[in-house]
Design a protein around this motif. Structure first.
Motif, PDB file in Angstrom:
ATOM      1  N   THR A  30      -0.325  33.440  46.889  1.00 49.11           N
ATOM      2  CA  THR A  30       0.282  32.767  45.744  1.00 49.11           C
ATOM      3  C   THR A  30       1.727  33.229  45.568  1.00 49.11           C
ATOM      4  N   PHE A  31       1.963  34.503  45.760  1.00 44.84           N
ATOM      5  CA  PHE A  31       3.303  35.068  45.627  1.00 44.84           C
ATOM      6  C   PHE A  31       4.191  34.731  46.829  1.00 44.84           C
ATOM      7  N   ALA A  32       3.636  34.777  48.046  1.00 42.30           N
ATOM      8  CA  ALA A  32       4.429  34.681  49.273  1.00 42.30           C
ATOM      9  C   ALA A  32       4.705  33.260  49.743  1.00 42.30           C
ATOM     10  N   SER A  33       3.927  32.308  49.313  1.00 40.34           N
ATOM     11  CA  SER A  33       4.063  30.939  49.822  1.00 40.34           C
ATOM     12  C   SER A  33       5.429  30.350  49.521  1.00 40.34           C
ATOM     13  N   PRO A  34       6.080  29.737  50.526  1.00 34.92           N
ATOM     14  CA  PRO A  34       7.347  29.048  50.265  1.00 34.92           C
ATOM     15  C   PRO A  34       7.155  27.944  49.231  1.00 34.92           C
ATOM     16  N   ALA A  35       8.180  27.673  48.461  1.00 32.30           N
ATOM     17  CA  ALA A  35       8.105  26.678  47.383  1.00 32.30           C
ATOM     18  C   ALA A  35       7.670  25.305  47.883  1.00 32.30           C
ATOM     19  N   GLU A  36       8.088  24.928  49.083  1.00 26.76           N
ATOM     20  CA  GLU A  36       7.735  23.610  49.622  1.00 26.76           C
ATOM     21  C   GLU A  36       6.231  23.463  49.801  1.00 26.76           C
TER      22      GLU A  36
END
Length: 137
Positions: free
Chosen positions: A105-111
């Motif tokens: 949840t923290f690491a995922s790229p915004a896209e």
């Protein structure tokens, strides 16, 4: 033969070829594109919508991520279609623990996160990816 466009990659996946193999082949082709304009053309054509909602969202995230990360000048308009988003979260690792869910949840790229897809920090990295411009070899 590798897919030359993201739309072609989706077509191959819909025909039954393994998702991970087809996407890896497409990313390799994309990274070897001779110019930014050629790479933009590879994601410009909208892939047909699939019965697989995760695939629909995933290809939207991939196209937007590649356009932004490689600074292609613009993002294809089709990626904004509501059908390119998931209603429920999808954590791309098998059997994610609560700690892994928090990390993704923290690491995922915004896209990806904006489409409810939670994955690693650099989801499309390949061994032959583009070299950083600061690297001298």
């Amino acid at each position: 033969m590798r897919p030359n466009t993201l739309a072609e990659a989706v077509h191959r996946m819909e025909a039954g070829l393994p998702r991970d193999v087809v996407l890896a082949e497409f990313i390799d082709t994309f990274d070897l594109g001779p110019t930014d304009a050629a790479r933009l053309e590879m994601v410009e054509q909208e892939p047909l919508l699939s019965a697989d909602e995760k695939l629909n969202a995933l290809v939207g995230a991939i196209a937007e991520y590649l356009a932004k990360q490689r600074r292609l000048g613009r993002v294809p308009a089709w990626v904004s279609d509501p059908s390119r988003r998931l209603a429920e979260p999808w954590f791309t690792t098998a059997f994610p623990s609560p700690a892994m869910r928090e990390y993704l949840t923290f690491a995922s790229p915004a896209e990806f996160a904006s489409r409810n897809i939670f994955t690693e920090e650099r989801p499309l990295r390949r061994a032959r990816g583009p070299r950083p411009e600061t690297e001298n070899r």
